[in-house]
Write a protein that holds these residues in place. Structure first.
Motif, PDB file in Angstrom:
ATOM      1  N   ALA A  22      -5.051 -18.698  14.544  1.00  0.00           N
ATOM      2  CA  ALA A  22      -5.664 -17.562  15.234  1.00  0.00           C
ATOM      3  C   ALA A  22      -6.834 -17.014  14.417  1.00  0.00           C
ATOM      4  CB  ALA A  22      -4.623 -16.469  15.482  1.00  0.00           C
ATOM      5  N   PHE A  23      -6.665 -16.924  13.099  1.00  0.00           N
ATOM      6  CA  PHE A  23      -7.738 -16.442  12.231  1.00  0.00           C
ATOM      7  C   PHE A  23      -8.930 -17.396  12.261  1.00  0.00           C
ATOM      8  CE2 PHE A  23      -9.840 -16.111   8.069  1.00  0.00           C
ATOM      9  CZ  PHE A  23     -10.214 -14.774   8.107  1.00  0.00           C
ATOM     10  N   LEU A  24      -8.660 -18.710  12.206  1.00  0.00           N
ATOM     11  CA  LEU A  24      -9.744 -19.699  12.286  1.00  0.00           C
ATOM     12  C   LEU A  24     -10.489 -19.599  13.602  1.00  0.00           C
ATOM     13  CD1 LEU A  24      -8.182 -22.942  10.754  1.00  0.00           C
ATOM     14  CD2 LEU A  24     -10.315 -21.847  10.041  1.00  0.00           C
ATOM     15  N   LEU A  25      -9.766 -19.411  14.665  1.00  0.00           N
ATOM     16  CA  LEU A  25     -10.369 -19.264  15.985  1.00  0.00           C
ATOM     17  C   LEU A  25     -11.307 -18.055  16.005  1.00  0.00           C
ATOM     18  CD1 LEU A  25     -10.281 -20.552  18.820  1.00  0.00           C
ATOM     19  CD2 LEU A  25      -8.435 -18.975  19.366  1.00  0.00           C
ATOM     20  N   LEU A  26     -10.822 -16.914  15.525  1.00  0.00           N
ATOM     21  CA  LEU A  26     -11.643 -15.698  15.500  1.00  0.00           C
ATOM     22  C   LEU A  26     -12.829 -15.832  14.548  1.00  0.00           C
ATOM     23  CD1 LEU A  26      -8.966 -12.880  15.651  1.00  0.00           C
ATOM     24  CD2 LEU A  26     -10.880 -13.167  17.216  1.00  0.00           C
ATOM     25  N   LYS A  33     -14.960 -14.429  19.744  1.00  0.00           N
ATOM     26  CA  LYS A  33     -15.435 -13.168  19.153  1.00  0.00           C
ATOM     27  C   LYS A  33     -15.879 -12.208  20.254  1.00  0.00           C
ATOM     28  CE  LYS A  33     -16.955 -15.296  14.856  1.00  0.00           C
ATOM     29  NZ  LYS A  33     -18.096 -15.749  14.062  1.00  0.00           N
ATOM     30  N   ILE A  34     -16.588 -12.723  21.241  1.00  0.00           N
ATOM     31  CA  ILE A  34     -17.019 -11.898  22.378  1.00  0.00           C
ATOM     32  C   ILE A  34     -15.795 -11.389  23.133  1.00  0.00           C
ATOM     33  CG2 ILE A  34     -18.209 -11.950  24.617  1.00  0.00           C
ATOM     34  CD1 ILE A  34     -20.124 -14.059  23.253  1.00  0.00           C
ATOM     35  N   GLN A  35     -14.840 -12.271  23.388  1.00  0.00           N
ATOM     36  CA  GLN A  35     -13.626 -11.879  24.095  1.00  0.00           C
ATOM     37  C   GLN A  35     -12.837 -10.833  23.299  1.00  0.00           C
ATOM     38  OE1 GLN A  35     -11.973 -15.763  24.568  1.00  0.00           O
ATOM     39  NE2 GLN A  35     -13.360 -16.284  26.241  1.00  0.00           N
ATOM     40  N   PHE A  36     -12.843 -10.955  21.987  1.00  0.00           N
ATOM     41  CA  PHE A  36     -12.146  -9.993  21.126  1.00  0.00           C
ATOM     42  C   PHE A  36     -12.804  -8.614  21.227  1.00  0.00           C
ATOM     43  CE2 PHE A  36     -11.098  -8.129  16.915  1.00  0.00           C
ATOM     44  CZ  PHE A  36      -9.718  -8.155  17.022  1.00  0.00           C
ATOM     45  N   ALA A  64      -4.426 -11.552  26.624  1.00  0.00           N
ATOM     46  CA  ALA A  64      -3.712 -12.642  25.937  1.00  0.00           C
ATOM     47  C   ALA A  64      -3.942 -13.979  26.634  1.00  0.00           C
ATOM     48  CB  ALA A  64      -2.220 -12.329  25.865  1.00  0.00           C
ATOM     49  N   PHE A  65      -3.939 -13.956  27.963  1.00  0.00           N
ATOM     50  CA  PHE A  65      -4.122 -15.192  28.725  1.00  0.00           C
ATOM     51  C   PHE A  65      -5.510 -15.783  28.482  1.00  0.00           C
ATOM     52  CE2 PHE A  65      -4.718 -17.550  32.806  1.00  0.00           C
ATOM     53  CZ  PHE A  65      -3.730 -18.492  32.590  1.00  0.00           C
ATOM     54  N   VAL A  66      -6.541 -14.944  28.574  1.00  0.00           N
ATOM     55  CA  VAL A  66      -7.911 -15.436  28.372  1.00  0.00           C
ATOM     56  C   VAL A  66      -8.083 -15.963  26.945  1.00  0.00           C
ATOM     57  CG1 VAL A  66     -10.346 -14.772  28.237  1.00  0.00           C
ATOM     58  CG2 VAL A  66      -8.962 -14.014  30.163  1.00  0.00           C
ATOM     59  N   MET A  67      -7.634 -15.185  25.966  1.00  0.00           N
ATOM     60  CA  MET A  67      -7.811 -15.609  24.572  1.00  0.00           C
ATOM     61  C   MET A  67      -6.957 -16.835  24.233  1.00  0.00           C
ATOM     62  SD  MET A  67      -8.357 -11.922  22.735  1.00  0.00           S
ATOM     63  CE  MET A  67      -9.000 -12.555  21.190  1.00  0.00           C
ATOM     64  N   GLY A  68      -5.768 -16.900  24.816  1.00  0.00           N
ATOM     65  CA  GLY A  68      -4.917 -18.069  24.591  1.00  0.00           C
ATOM     66  C   GLY A  68      -5.513 -19.332  25.195  1.00  0.00           C
ATOM     67  N   ILE A  69      -6.006 -19.233  26.422  1.00  0.00           N
ATOM     68  CA  ILE A  69      -6.639 -20.386  27.069  1.00  0.00           C
ATOM     69  C   ILE A  69      -7.906 -20.781  26.305  1.00  0.00           C
ATOM     70  CG2 ILE A  69      -7.797 -21.172  29.186  1.00  0.00           C
ATOM     71  CD1 ILE A  69      -4.798 -21.116  29.473  1.00  0.00           C
ATOM     72  N   GLU A  70      -8.634 -19.793  25.792  1.00  0.00           N
ATOM     73  CA  GLU A  70      -9.816 -20.101  24.976  1.00  0.00           C
ATOM     74  C   GLU A  70      -9.419 -20.905  23.741  1.00  0.00           C
ATOM     75  OE1 GLU A  70     -13.392 -20.828  24.015  1.00  0.00           O
ATOM     76  OE2 GLU A  70     -13.188 -19.417  25.678  1.00  0.00           O
ATOM     77  N   GLY A  71      -8.301 -20.555  23.136  1.00  0.00           N
ATOM     78  CA  GLY A  71      -7.804 -21.314  21.984  1.00  0.00           C
ATOM     79  C   GLY A  71      -7.469 -22.746  22.353  1.00  0.00           C
ATOM     80  N   VAL A  72      -6.804 -22.926  23.476  1.00  0.00           N
ATOM     81  CA  VAL A  72      -6.482 -24.275  23.947  1.00  0.00           C
ATOM     82  C   VAL A  72      -7.761 -25.049  24.257  1.00  0.00           C
ATOM     83  CG1 VAL A  72      -5.352 -25.599  25.793  1.00  0.00           C
ATOM     84  CG2 VAL A  72      -4.209 -23.609  24.807  1.00  0.00           C
ATOM     85  N   ASN A  73      -8.729 -24.397  24.893  1.00  0.00           N
ATOM     86  CA  ASN A  73     -10.010 -25.030  25.192  1.00  0.00           C
ATOM     87  C   ASN A  73     -10.696 -25.497  23.909  1.00  0.00           C
ATOM     88  OD1 ASN A  73     -12.457 -25.701  26.718  1.00  0.00           O
ATOM     89  ND2 ASN A  73     -13.305 -23.835  25.832  1.00  0.00           N
ATOM     90  N   THR A  74     -10.708 -24.646  22.901  1.00  0.00           N
ATOM     91  CA  THR A  74     -11.330 -24.999  21.626  1.00  0.00           C
ATOM     92  C   THR A  74     -10.620 -26.191  20.992  1.00  0.00           C
ATOM     93  OG1 THR A  74     -12.062 -22.736  21.281  1.00  0.00           O
ATOM     94  CG2 THR A  74     -11.922 -24.136  19.323  1.00  0.00           C
ATOM     95  N   ALA A  75      -9.303 -26.193  21.038  1.00  0.00           N
ATOM     96  CA  ALA A  75      -8.542 -27.308  20.469  1.00  0.00           C
ATOM     97  C   ALA A  75      -8.850 -28.610  21.214  1.00  0.00           C
ATOM     98  CB  ALA A  75      -7.039 -27.003  20.523  1.00  0.00           C
ATOM     99  N   ILE A  76      -8.930 -28.546  22.533  1.00  0.00           N
ATOM    100  CA  ILE A  76      -9.250 -29.737  23.333  1.00  0.00           C
ATOM    101  C   ILE A  76     -10.646 -30.234  22.990  1.00  0.00           C
ATOM    102  CG2 ILE A  76      -9.768 -30.541  25.688  1.00  0.00           C
ATOM    103  CD1 ILE A  76      -7.403 -28.722  26.603  1.00  0.00           C
TER     104      ILE A  76
END
Length: 122
Positions: A22-26, A33-36, A64-76
Motif C-alpha cells: 500500500a505504501f509503495l502504491l501511494l 495519489k490523486i485518488q488519495f 476503498a473500492f476505487v483505490m483497491g481496484i487501482e492497486g490491482v490495475n497497477t499490479a496487472i
C-alpha cells in the motif's frame, strides 16, 4: 530443517507485506495519489456536511473500492510490462481492461458522491 513459523507470525508478516504494498502504491503511482487526495477531500466534506452513518459506509466503501481496484490495475500493468516489455496487442488489451475496471469503479464512486452531496449542497 528450518522451524515452521506459527500462524500468528505468518499473519503479522502478511500484514507487513500488505502495508509495504500500500505504501509503495501511494509512493509511486500518480493516479492513486490523486485518488488519495480526493478521498481526503470527500472525507472532509463528510465531516462538514455531517453525513449519516449509512452515507459514511457508502463513501468509505466507494473510496476503498476505487483505490483497491487501482492497486490491482497497477499490479496487472507491472506484471504485463515485466512479462512482455515491448508492445504487444494482447498485453495492451489486458491493460486496457484493467484500466476500464478502475474507470467503472470511479464512475460509480462519483455517482455515490453525487447522491450523498447534491441534496446537502442544494
Amino acid at each position: 530443517m528450518a522451524k515452521k513459523e506459527s500462524f500468528f507470525v505468518n499473519r503479522i508478516k502478511s500484514v507487513g507485506f500488505a502495508f509495504k504494498g500500500a505504501f509503495l502504491l501511494l509512493k509511486t503511482e500518480s493516479s492513486i495519489k490523486i485518488q488519495f487526495v480526493i478521498a481526503i477531500l470527500v472525507t472532509a466534506a463528510g465531516f462538514y456536511f455531517d453525513i449519516s452513518s449509512t452515507e459514511w459506509c457508502l463513501q468509505i466503501l466507494a473510496i476503498a473500492f476505487v483505490m483497491g481496484i487501482e492497486g490491482v490495475n497497477t499490479a496487472i500493468e507491472d506484471m504485463a510490462n515485466f512479462i512482455h516489455p515491448e508492445f504487444h496487442t494482447k498485453i495492451g488489451i489486458i491493460k486496457d481492461i484493467a484500466a476500464g475496471a478502475v474507470f467503472i469503479a470511479s464512475v460509480f464512486a462519483i455517482i455515490i458522491g453525487l447522491i450523498i452531496y447534491i441534496p446537502k449542497i442544494f
